[in-house]
Design a protein around this motif. Structure first.
Motif, short mmCIF file in Angstrom:
data_model
loop_
_atom_site.label_atom_id
_atom_site.label_comp_id
_atom_site.label_asym_id
_atom_site.label_seq_id
_atom_site.Cartn_x
_atom_site.Cartn_y
_atom_site.Cartn_z
N GLY A 200 0.73 -1.14 0.09
CA GLY A 200 0.08 -0.12 -0.05
C GLY A 200 0.93 1.26 0.00
N VAL A 201 1.58 1.45 1.13
CA VAL A 201 2.31 2.58 1.15
C VAL A 201 3.64 2.33 1.61
CG1 VAL A 201 0.49 4.06 1.71
CG2 VAL A 201 1.81 3.13 3.55
N ASP A 202 4.82 2.97 1.55
CA ASP A 202 6.16 2.93 1.87
C ASP A 202 6.85 4.47 2.25
OD1 ASP A 202 6.73 3.78 -0.53
OD2 ASP A 202 7.82 2.02 -1.26
N ALA A 203 7.75 4.19 2.72
CA ALA A 203 8.71 5.36 3.12
C ALA A 203 10.20 5.05 3.55
CB ALA A 203 8.11 6.25 4.23
N GLY A 204 11.23 5.73 3.14
CA GLY A 204 12.52 5.39 3.51
C GLY A 204 12.86 5.77 5.01
N LEU A 205 13.88 5.69 5.21
CA LEU A 205 14.57 6.15 6.60
C LEU A 205 15.60 7.27 6.43
CD1 LEU A 205 14.87 2.73 8.50
CD2 LEU A 205 12.98 4.21 8.70
N VAL A 206 16.08 7.90 7.46
CA VAL A 206 16.77 8.72 7.19
C VAL A 206 18.12 8.69 8.09
CG1 VAL A 206 15.39 10.70 8.60
CG2 VAL A 206 17.40 11.31 6.88
N LEU A 207 19.36 8.71 7.64
CA LEU A 207 20.56 8.58 8.74
C LEU A 207 20.78 10.02 9.16
CD1 LEU A 207 22.79 7.10 10.13
CD2 LEU A 207 24.07 7.52 7.97
N ALA A 208 20.47 10.28 10.17
CA ALA A 208 20.81 11.71 10.99
C ALA A 208 21.55 11.54 12.10
CB ALA A 208 19.39 12.18 11.22
N SER A 209 22.10 12.96 12.61
CA SER A 209 22.60 12.99 13.75
C SER A 209 22.43 14.46 14.47
CB SER A 209 24.15 13.16 13.32
OG SER A 209 24.70 14.21 13.06
N MET B 175 17.83 11.79 20.47
CA MET B 175 18.55 12.34 19.45
C MET B 175 18.76 13.76 19.53
SD MET B 175 18.33 9.70 16.06
CE MET B 175 19.52 10.64 15.14
N VAL B 176 17.67 14.67 19.54
CA VAL B 176 17.28 16.04 19.55
C VAL B 176 18.25 16.43 20.88
CG1 VAL B 176 15.99 17.93 20.19
CG2 VAL B 176 15.27 16.20 18.49
N GLY B 177 18.13 15.60 21.94
CA GLY B 177 18.99 16.13 23.23
C GLY B 177 20.32 15.89 23.13
N GLY B 178 20.89 15.24 22.10
CA GLY B 178 22.21 14.87 22.01
C GLY B 178 22.69 13.55 22.94
N ILE B 179 21.50 12.74 23.28
CA ILE B 179 22.08 11.56 24.20
C ILE B 179 22.41 10.64 23.20
CG2 ILE B 179 21.17 10.00 25.71
CD1 ILE B 179 19.46 12.06 26.96
N ALA B 180 21.53 10.27 22.04
CA ALA B 180 21.88 9.30 21.08
C ALA B 180 22.11 10.03 19.80
CB ALA B 180 20.59 8.54 20.78
N PRO B 181 23.48 10.47 19.71
CA PRO B 181 23.82 11.51 18.52
C PRO B 181 23.78 10.89 17.27
CG PRO B 181 25.78 10.35 19.71
CD PRO B 181 24.66 10.02 20.45
N LEU C 144 20.60 16.89 11.95
CA LEU C 144 21.43 17.01 10.76
C LEU C 144 21.10 15.62 9.99
CD1 LEU C 144 23.15 18.80 8.75
CD2 LEU C 144 25.22 17.51 9.79
N ALA C 145 20.87 15.67 8.51
CA ALA C 145 20.46 14.39 7.70
C ALA C 145 21.84 14.29 6.86
CB ALA C 145 19.24 14.74 6.85
#
Length: 332
Positions: free
Chosen positions: A129-138, A202-208, A227-228
Motif C-alpha cells: 500500500g504505502v512506503d517510506a524510506g528512513l534517514v540517517l541523521a545526527s 537524538m534531539v537532546g544529543g544523548i543518542a547522537p 542533521l541529515a
C-alpha cells in the motif's frame, strides 16, 4: 455381488463424488461472487495512531465505500506483529478477516523470532500500500556536515561509535549493522522502544547518530535540531530533496523502505482476491488517500500486487535472514 454389478456401482459412486465436488466448488464460487455481504474486520499490527493504524483506517474507510460494507479496524500491536499474523493464519478464508502487513512482521520477525512459525507465503498477498524510506541523521554537535565527513569521523573514533534505532530487530537496527559492515567500522547498537523515544534522545544529543523514520525526523531536521546525511529509499525523499540517497553515496545495499500492505488468510478464493485488489488500487489512486498518507510521511506504493507482492516479501526475507544471522539477534 458379481463383477458385472460391481463395475456400474463403482461408476455411479465415482460420478456421485464428482458431482458433489463440482457442487461444493460451485457453492464456494457463488459465495465468493456475492462477497461481501457483511462487516469485514481488518487487523492492524500497531497501537491506535501508529503508522500501520493510520494506513489501516484510511484504507478501511475508502475501501468500505467501494465494497459497500463496513470495515472495522482491530488493533493487535504485540510482539512485532507476530500475534496479528497468527490471528490471520487461523482466520477462515472467506474474505471477512484481512490483515495490514508490515515489512517487519513478514520479512524480519519470521527470521528473528523462533516463535514466529510462518513465512510470507503462508498468507494470501493482496497489495503493497504505502512506503517510506528512513534517514540517517545526527545531532549537529557530532561535527560532520555531510556523509563524507561522517565516514571520516566514524573511522577516526578510537572507541566504537554508537548508533540508535527506534526498535530492536527493526530495519533501522539492521541498517546500522550494514553501515558498519560497509565502512568496516565497528559500531554499537542502542535500541529504543519507539520512534518518539529515539527522536527525543537524538534531539537532546544523548543518542547522537541513528536511522530514523522520515516523518518523525523531518520537522527536527528542518528546524536545525538534527542533521541529515542520507535517505534509504530508491529516490530522494520529497520532504528532504537536498539529502542524497544511500545509492547515490555508493551504498546500494542499504537501500530500504518501510512499507505497509494488505494480506488475506491462506487460501483466499481468487474472485475475492480480485475484488480486493481492484478496491485497493482505487484507494491508492484517490487524492483523499494520498493527502491522508502525506500527513504521516507515507506515499502510495507503485502497483505491487499478488505474485509481485509475494516475490518482494520473499526477496526481503532472504536479505534480512542473512543480516539477522550475522548480528546474532534473537527477538525475545
Amino acid at each position: 455381488m458379481t463383477p458385472s454389478t460391481r463395475a456400474p456401482l463403482a461408476r455411479r459412486t465415482a460420478l456421485a463424488a464428482g458431482l458433489a465436488f463440482v457442487g461444493a466448488f460451485a457453492s464456494i464460487g457463488a459465495q465468493a461472487q456475492a462477497w461481501p455481504t457483511k462487516t469485514i474486520k481488518m487487523i492492524a499490527p500497531s497501537t491506535p495512531g501508529g503508522p500501520p493504524d493510520v494506513y489501516a483506517r484510511a484504507l478501511a474507510d475508502l475501501m468500505s465505500r467501494d465494497l459497500g460494507q463496513p470495515i472495522v479496524v482491530e488493533n493487535s500491536p504485540a510482539v512485532g506483529g507476530m500475534v496479528a499474523a497468527q490471528q490471520m493464519l487461523r482466520a477462515p478464508a472467506d474474505g471477512y478477516t484481512l490483515m495490514v502487513s508490515t515489512a517487519g512482521m513478514l520479512t524480519i520477525t519470521p527470521n528473528a523470532n523462533p516463535k514466529a512459525k510462518y513465512t510470507p507465503a503462508d498468507f494470501t498477498p493482496i497489495c503493497q500500500g504505502v512506503d517510506a524510506g528512513l534517514v540517517l541523521a545526527s545531532h549537529p554537535s557530532l561535527g560532520p556536515k555531510d556523509f563524507r565527513g561522517l565516514q571520516q569521523w566514524l573511522k577516526a573514533e578510537k572507541t566504537p561509535p554508537t548508533y540508535s534505532s527506534y526498535s530492536p530487530g527493526s530495519p533501522a537496527h539492521f541498517l546500522g549493522f550494514q553501515l558498519s559492515e560497509a565502512l568496516n567500522v565497528p559500531m554499537t547498537h542502542v535500541p529504543y522502544r519507539s520512534s518518539p523515544q529515539q527522536i527525543t534522545d537524538m534531539v537532546g544529543g544523548i543518542a547522537p547518530l541513528g536511522f530514523v523514520q522520515i516523518a518523525t525526523a523531518t520537522p527536527q531536521i528542518k528546524a536545525g535540531k538534527l542533521l541529515a546525511f542520507a535517505t534509504t529509499a530508491p529516490t530522494r525523499a520529497p520532504e528532504l530533496p537536498d539529502v542524497p540517497t544511500v545509492r547515490e553515496l555508493g551504498l546500494p545495499q542499504l537501500e530500504t523502505t518501510v512499507w505497509f500492505g494488505l494480506n488475506g488468510p491462506p487460501g483466499l478464493p481468487a474472485p475475492i482476491v480480485k475484488r480486493l485488489t481492484e478496491a485497493h488500487r482505487k484507494v491508492l489512486a484517490s487524492p483523499d488517500f494520498r493527502n491522508r498518507m502525506a500527513l504521516s510521511g507515507l506515499a502510495p506504493s507503485p502497483d505491487i500486487c499478488g505474485d509481485a507482492f509475494l516475490k518482494k516479501m520473499n526477496d526481503e526475507s532472504a536479505r534480512w535472514a542473512r543480516i539477522v544471522k550475522a548480528t546474532g539477534f534473537v527477538a525475545d
